[in-house]
Design a protein around this motif. Structure first.
Motif, PDB file in Angstrom:
ATOM      1  N   ALA A  39      -0.003 -39.836  11.418  1.00  0.00           N
ATOM      2  CA  ALA A  39       0.675 -40.214  10.192  1.00  0.00           C
ATOM      3  C   ALA A  39       2.350 -40.517  11.078  1.00  0.00           C
ATOM      4  CB  ALA A  39       0.400 -39.161   9.908  1.00  0.00           C
ATOM      5  N   PHE A  40       2.320 -40.875  11.757  1.00  0.00           N
ATOM      6  CA  PHE A  40       3.990 -40.626  12.187  1.00  0.00           C
ATOM      7  C   PHE A  40       3.671 -41.793  13.156  1.00  0.00           C
ATOM      8  CE2 PHE A  40       3.832 -35.832  11.329  1.00  0.00           C
ATOM      9  CZ  PHE A  40       5.104 -36.206  10.425  1.00  0.00           C
ATOM     10  N   ILE A  41       4.388 -42.097  12.742  1.00  0.00           N
ATOM     11  CA  ILE A  41       5.068 -43.732  13.797  1.00  0.00           C
ATOM     12  C   ILE A  41       6.553 -44.039  13.653  1.00  0.00           C
ATOM     13  CG2 ILE A  41       2.934 -45.415  13.144  1.00  0.00           C
ATOM     14  CD1 ILE A  41       3.958 -46.463  10.760  1.00  0.00           C
ATOM     15  N   ALA A  42       6.520 -44.862  15.051  1.00  0.00           N
ATOM     16  CA  ALA A  42       7.463 -44.418  15.476  1.00  0.00           C
ATOM     17  C   ALA A  42       8.551 -46.979  15.489  1.00  0.00           C
ATOM     18  CB  ALA A  42       7.811 -45.019  16.974  1.00  0.00           C
ATOM     19  N   TYR A  43       9.203 -46.326  14.292  1.00  0.00           N
ATOM     20  CA  TYR A  43       9.949 -47.726  13.707  1.00  0.00           C
ATOM     21  C   TYR A  43      11.401 -48.170  15.369  1.00  0.00           C
ATOM     22  CZ  TYR A  43       7.682 -49.114   9.317  1.00  0.00           C
ATOM     23  OH  TYR A  43       6.720 -49.692   8.476  1.00  0.00           O
ATOM     24  N   TYR A  44      11.183 -49.320  14.942  1.00  0.00           N
ATOM     25  CA  TYR A  44      12.622 -49.969  16.677  1.00  0.00           C
ATOM     26  C   TYR A  44      13.156 -50.512  16.051  1.00  0.00           C
ATOM     27  CZ  TYR A  44       9.422 -47.378  19.868  1.00  0.00           C
ATOM     28  OH  TYR A  44       7.986 -46.975  20.677  1.00  0.00           O
ATOM     29  N   GLN A  45      14.552 -50.461  16.273  1.00  0.00           N
ATOM     30  CA  GLN A  45      16.201 -50.929  15.187  1.00  0.00           C
ATOM     31  C   GLN A  45      16.203 -51.658  16.599  1.00  0.00           C
ATOM     32  OE1 GLN A  45      18.749 -49.254  12.842  1.00  0.00           O
ATOM     33  NE2 GLN A  45      18.861 -51.429  12.249  1.00  0.00           N
ATOM     34  N   PRO A  46      16.694 -52.781  16.717  1.00  0.00           N
ATOM     35  CA  PRO A  46      17.398 -53.016  18.536  1.00  0.00           C
ATOM     36  C   PRO A  46      19.295 -52.831  17.931  1.00  0.00           C
ATOM     37  CG  PRO A  46      16.807 -55.350  16.258  1.00  0.00           C
ATOM     38  CD  PRO A  46      16.316 -53.972  15.859  1.00  0.00           C
ATOM     39  N   ILE A  47      19.277 -52.886  19.542  1.00  0.00           N
ATOM     40  CA  ILE A  47      21.129 -52.670  19.973  1.00  0.00           C
ATOM     41  C   ILE A  47      21.855 -53.663  20.187  1.00  0.00           C
ATOM     42  CG2 ILE A  47      22.931 -51.275  20.660  1.00  0.00           C
ATOM     43  CD1 ILE A  47      20.609 -48.961  20.252  1.00  0.00           C
ATOM     44  N   VAL A  48      22.305 -54.394  19.651  1.00  0.00           N
ATOM     45  CA  VAL A  48      22.533 -55.669  20.627  1.00  0.00           C
ATOM     46  C   VAL A  48      23.987 -55.798  21.009  1.00  0.00           C
ATOM     47  CG1 VAL A  48      20.835 -56.743  18.623  1.00  0.00           C
ATOM     48  CG2 VAL A  48      23.763 -56.911  17.777  1.00  0.00           C
ATOM     49  N   ARG A  49      24.523 -56.583  22.068  1.00  0.00           N
ATOM     50  CA  ARG A  49      26.314 -57.056  22.271  1.00  0.00           C
ATOM     51  C   ARG A  49      27.161 -57.528  21.418  1.00  0.00           C
ATOM     52  NH1 ARG A  49      26.092 -58.868  27.897  1.00  0.00           N
ATOM     53  NH2 ARG A  49      25.699 -61.220  27.166  1.00  0.00           N
ATOM     54  N   LEU A  50      28.081 -57.101  20.364  1.00  0.00           N
ATOM     55  CA  LEU A  50      28.497 -57.813  19.424  1.00  0.00           C
ATOM     56  C   LEU A  50      28.893 -59.077  20.116  1.00  0.00           C
ATOM     57  CD1 LEU A  50      30.679 -54.928  17.409  1.00  0.00           C
ATOM     58  CD2 LEU A  50      27.933 -55.796  17.023  1.00  0.00           C
ATOM     59  N   LEU A  61      12.910 -44.994  15.268  1.00  0.00           N
ATOM     60  CA  LEU A  61      13.388 -44.347  13.824  1.00  0.00           C
ATOM     61  C   LEU A  61      11.777 -43.315  13.680  1.00  0.00           C
ATOM     62  CD1 LEU A  61      16.103 -46.919  13.002  1.00  0.00           C
ATOM     63  CD2 LEU A  61      16.476 -43.907  13.566  1.00  0.00           C
ATOM     64  N   LEU A  62      12.098 -42.214  13.358  1.00  0.00           N
ATOM     65  CA  LEU A  62      10.427 -41.800  12.793  1.00  0.00           C
ATOM     66  C   LEU A  62      10.081 -41.728  11.308  1.00  0.00           C
ATOM     67  CD1 LEU A  62       8.690 -38.984  13.471  1.00  0.00           C
ATOM     68  CD2 LEU A  62      10.389 -37.812  12.569  1.00  0.00           C
ATOM     69  N   ARG A  63       8.725 -42.884  11.089  1.00  0.00           N
ATOM     70  CA  ARG A  63       8.252 -42.811   9.845  1.00  0.00           C
ATOM     71  C   ARG A  63       7.090 -41.996   9.777  1.00  0.00           C
ATOM     72  NH1 ARG A  63      12.571 -44.568   9.440  1.00  0.00           N
ATOM     73  NH2 ARG A  63      13.843 -46.170   9.321  1.00  0.00           N
ATOM     74  N   LYS A  68      -1.041 -40.918   0.371  1.00  0.00           N
ATOM     75  CA  LYS A  68      -1.009 -41.359  -1.352  1.00  0.00           C
ATOM     76  C   LYS A  68       1.064 -42.061  -1.889  1.00  0.00           C
ATOM     77  CE  LYS A  68      -3.706 -37.447  -2.501  1.00  0.00           C
ATOM     78  NZ  LYS A  68      -3.231 -36.611  -1.290  1.00  0.00           N
ATOM     79  N   ARG A  69       1.434 -41.231  -0.635  1.00  0.00           N
ATOM     80  CA  ARG A  69       3.237 -41.995  -0.479  1.00  0.00           C
ATOM     81  C   ARG A  69       3.462 -43.426  -0.068  1.00  0.00           C
ATOM     82  NH1 ARG A  69       5.731 -36.001  -2.753  1.00  0.00           N
ATOM     83  NH2 ARG A  69       3.657 -35.422  -2.654  1.00  0.00           N
ATOM     84  N   GLY A  70       3.181 -43.808  -0.117  1.00  0.00           N
ATOM     85  CA  GLY A  70       3.072 -44.771   1.223  1.00  0.00           C
ATOM     86  C   GLY A  70       4.295 -44.800   2.815  1.00  0.00           C
ATOM     87  N   LEU A  71       5.123 -44.869   2.893  1.00  0.00           N
ATOM     88  CA  LEU A  71       5.664 -45.160   4.121  1.00  0.00           C
ATOM     89  C   LEU A  71       7.525 -44.301   3.823  1.00  0.00           C
ATOM     90  CD1 LEU A  71       5.906 -45.910   7.464  1.00  0.00           C
ATOM     91  CD2 LEU A  71       7.768 -47.788   6.775  1.00  0.00           C
ATOM     92  N   LEU A  72       6.823 -42.958   4.165  1.00  0.00           N
ATOM     93  CA  LEU A  72       8.257 -42.007   3.895  1.00  0.00           C
ATOM     94  C   LEU A  72       9.543 -42.311   5.425  1.00  0.00           C
ATOM     95  CD1 LEU A  72       6.994 -38.935   2.936  1.00  0.00           C
ATOM     96  CD2 LEU A  72       7.498 -40.837   1.054  1.00  0.00           C
ATOM     97  N   LEU A  73      10.616 -42.778   4.962  1.00  0.00           N
ATOM     98  CA  LEU A  73      11.662 -41.893   6.202  1.00  0.00           C
ATOM     99  C   LEU A  73      12.300 -40.683   5.754  1.00  0.00           C
ATOM    100  CD1 LEU A  73      13.698 -44.780   3.522  1.00  0.00           C
ATOM    101  CD2 LEU A  73      12.643 -45.149   5.661  1.00  0.00           C
ATOM    102  N   PRO A  74      12.767 -40.947   7.388  1.00  0.00           N
ATOM    103  CA  PRO A  74      13.623 -39.717   7.405  1.00  0.00           C
ATOM    104  C   PRO A  74      13.869 -38.258   6.495  1.00  0.00           C
ATOM    105  CG  PRO A  74      14.062 -40.816   9.093  1.00  0.00           C
ATOM    106  CD  PRO A  74      13.776 -41.373   7.714  1.00  0.00           C
ATOM    107  N   TRP A  92       8.065 -34.928  18.542  1.00  0.00           N
ATOM    108  CA  TRP A  92       7.656 -35.009  19.758  1.00  0.00           C
ATOM    109  C   TRP A  92       6.916 -35.946  20.078  1.00  0.00           C
ATOM    110  CZ3 TRP A  92       9.779 -33.453  24.654  1.00  0.00           C
ATOM    111  CH2 TRP A  92      10.910 -31.605  24.539  1.00  0.00           C
ATOM    112  N   ILE A  93       5.603 -35.709  19.423  1.00  0.00           N
ATOM    113  CA  ILE A  93       5.168 -36.937  19.120  1.00  0.00           C
ATOM    114  C   ILE A  93       5.184 -37.962  18.999  1.00  0.00           C
ATOM    115  CG2 ILE A  93       3.393 -37.764  17.177  1.00  0.00           C
ATOM    116  CD1 ILE A  93       2.719 -35.531  16.482  1.00  0.00           C
ATOM    117  N   LEU A  94       6.673 -38.203  18.481  1.00  0.00           N
ATOM    118  CA  LEU A  94       7.630 -39.654  18.406  1.00  0.00           C
ATOM    119  C   LEU A  94       7.670 -40.294  19.716  1.00  0.00           C
ATOM    120  CD1 LEU A  94       8.150 -41.484  16.416  1.00  0.00           C
ATOM    121  CD2 LEU A  94      10.748 -40.806  17.584  1.00  0.00           C
ATOM    122  N   TYR A  95       8.273 -38.758  20.684  1.00  0.00           N
ATOM    123  CA  TYR A  95       9.034 -38.869  22.180  1.00  0.00           C
ATOM    124  C   TYR A  95       8.142 -38.988  22.504  1.00  0.00           C
ATOM    125  CZ  TYR A  95      12.975 -36.331  20.354  1.00  0.00           C
ATOM    126  OH  TYR A  95      13.893 -35.522  19.074  1.00  0.00           O
TER     127      TYR A  95
END
Ligand code: C2E
Ligand code: MG
Ligand code: MG
Ligand code: MG
Length: 289
Positions: A39-50, A61-63, A68-74, A92-95
Motif C-alpha cells: 500500500a505504500f508507494i513512492a511519488y517522485y518530484q523533480p528538482i531542477v536548476r533554476l 514522497l510517501l503516498r 477505501k479512502r484512496g490516495l492519502l498524503l503524508p 524503511w519500505i519507501l527507502y
C-alpha cells in the motif's frame, strides 16, 4: 431549558470526539496492516536548476494507497504513524523502493525524507548503508532530507550519523529551512550539502508579505554563501517565483511549476540529455564539493 440545550450540545460534542477517536484508531489499524502490504508507494518530484529548469534529481514522497479512502498524503497519516512508531517502518519500505530504483540505473539523485525519530535509533546510518550495498546501488545518488530538529536533538549523535553517511557518499539536505530554530551558530559544524528554503517563503515572494519573504530568502542565501553551499527553493509554482529566487542567488528549485509529484514506472527516474555537465561523469551533481 438553557441547561438542557447545553447538555445536548455537549452530548453532540462527545459523540463527535468519540467518532474521531474511533476514526483514528481505525486508521492506525489500517496503517499497521498496510505496512505488510504494497500500500505504500513512492511519488517522485523533480528538482531542477533554476537557470534552465534542467532536472538534477528527484525527491521521493510517501503516498499511501488506502483501499477505501484512496490516495492519502503524508499529512493525513504521518502524525499518527509517528506516535505509534509505524512511520519509521513505512519509511524503511519507501527507502527500500527508492534504493531498488537507484540500483536499476538512471541518473541524478533521489532524496528521501528522514524523520527526527530515525536519528534516535543507534543504527540508522548503518542500516541505510547496508541496504544500499545489498541492492548494489550507488550511494552518491541517494540523499537524505532532514530538519533542524534532527540536528539539535542530540548534536554529537547527529554529527556521527551525518559523517558516517557522507563518508560513504550519502549527502544531506536541510529541509523546510527557515521555519525551525535555525540555530545558525551550529550549522557550520554539520556536513550539509544544501538548504531547502521552506515553501512558505517562496509563496510569500509574490504575496502581501513580499518584503519580509525577500528579506528571509536574502538572509538564507547569505548564510548559504558563508557556508559555501547551495539552496533549493521549495514550492515554486510560478515563473515570477522562479525568477525572483534566481535573482536572489538560489540555484535550484522544486515545485508544481517544474513538475508535480508523480508515480513513475520503474526505471523512469531519468535525467534528460544534456544534464551530464551538471551531474558529472560519476553521477554526482557538480555542487558536491
Ligand atoms: P517536504 O519534505 O517539505 O516535501 C515537500 C512537500 O511540498 C510535498 O508534500 C510536496 O508534494 C509539496 N509540494 C511540492 N511542490 C509544491 C508546490 O509547488 N506547491 C505546493 N503547495 N506544494 C508543493 P507532501 O508530499 O504532501 O509531503 C508533506 C511532508 O510530509 C513532506 O514535506 C515531508 O516532511 C513529509 N514526508 C513526505 N514523504 C515522507 C516520507 O517518506 N517519510 C517521512 N518521514 N516524511 C515524509
Ligand atoms: Mg523533503
Ligand atoms: Mg521541504
Ligand atoms: Mg516543506
Amino acid at each position: 431549558r438553557a441547561k438542557g440545550a447545553g447538555r445536548g450540545r455537549f452530548a453532540v460534542f462527545d459523540e463527535e470526539m468519540r467518532e474521531q477517536a474511533l476514526r483514528i484508531l481505525d486508521l492506525e489499524a489500517d496503517l499497521r496492516r498496510a505496512i505488510n502490504s504494497d500500500a505504500f508507494i513512492a511519488y517522485y518530484q523533480p528538482i531542477v536548476r533554476l537557470d534552465d529548469q534542467l532536472v538534477i534529481g528527484h525527491e521521493a514522497l510517501l503516498r499511501w494507497r488506502h483501499e477505501k479512502r484512496g490516495l492519502l498524503l503524508p499529512r493525513e497519516f504521518i502524525g499518527l504513524g509517528e506516535d505509534s512508531g509505524l512511520i519509521e517502518e513505512a519509511d524503511w519500505i519507501l527507502y527500500g523502493r527508492v534504493i531498488a530504483e537507484l540500483a536499476r540505473g538512471g541518473q541524478g539523485y533521489i532524496s528521501v525524507n528522514v524523520s527526527p525519530r530515525h536519528f534516535r535509533s543507534g543504527d540508522f546510518a548503518d542500516r541505510l548503508l547496508r541496504m544500499i550495498e545489498e541492492a548494489g546501488a550507488d550511494p552518491r545518488r541517494l540523499r537524505i532530507e532532514i530538519t533542524e530538529v534532527a540536528l539539535l536533538d542530540d548534536v554529537p549523535r547527529a554529527l556521527r550519523i551525518l559523517r558516517t553517511l557522507r563518508n560513504h557518499g550519502v549527502l544531506a539536505q536541510l529541509d523546510d529551512f527557515g521555519t525551525g530554530f535555525s540555530a545558525l551558530s551550529y550549522l557550520h559544524r554539520f556536513p550539509i550539502e544544501c538548504l531547502k528554503i521552506d515553501q512558505s517563503f517562496v509563496a510569500g515572494l509574490v504575496g502581501e508579505s513580499r518584503p519580509e519573504s525577500i528579506a528571509v530568502v536574502r538572509a538564507i542565501q547569505a548564510l548559504a554563501g558563508t557556508l559555501g553551499i547551495h539552496t533549493i527553493g521549495e514550492g515554486v509554482e510560478t515563473q515570477a517565483q522562479r525568477l525572483i529566487l534566481r535573482e536572489l542567488g538560489c540555484t535550484y528549485g522544486q515545485g508544481y511549476l517544474f513538475g508535480r509529484p508523480a508515480e513513475l514506472v520503474s526505471g523512469e527516474v531519468r535525467i534528460p540529455e544534456g544534464v551530464a555537465d551538471v551531474i558529472g561523469a560519476d553521477g554526482v551533481a557538480s555542487n558536491v564539493a
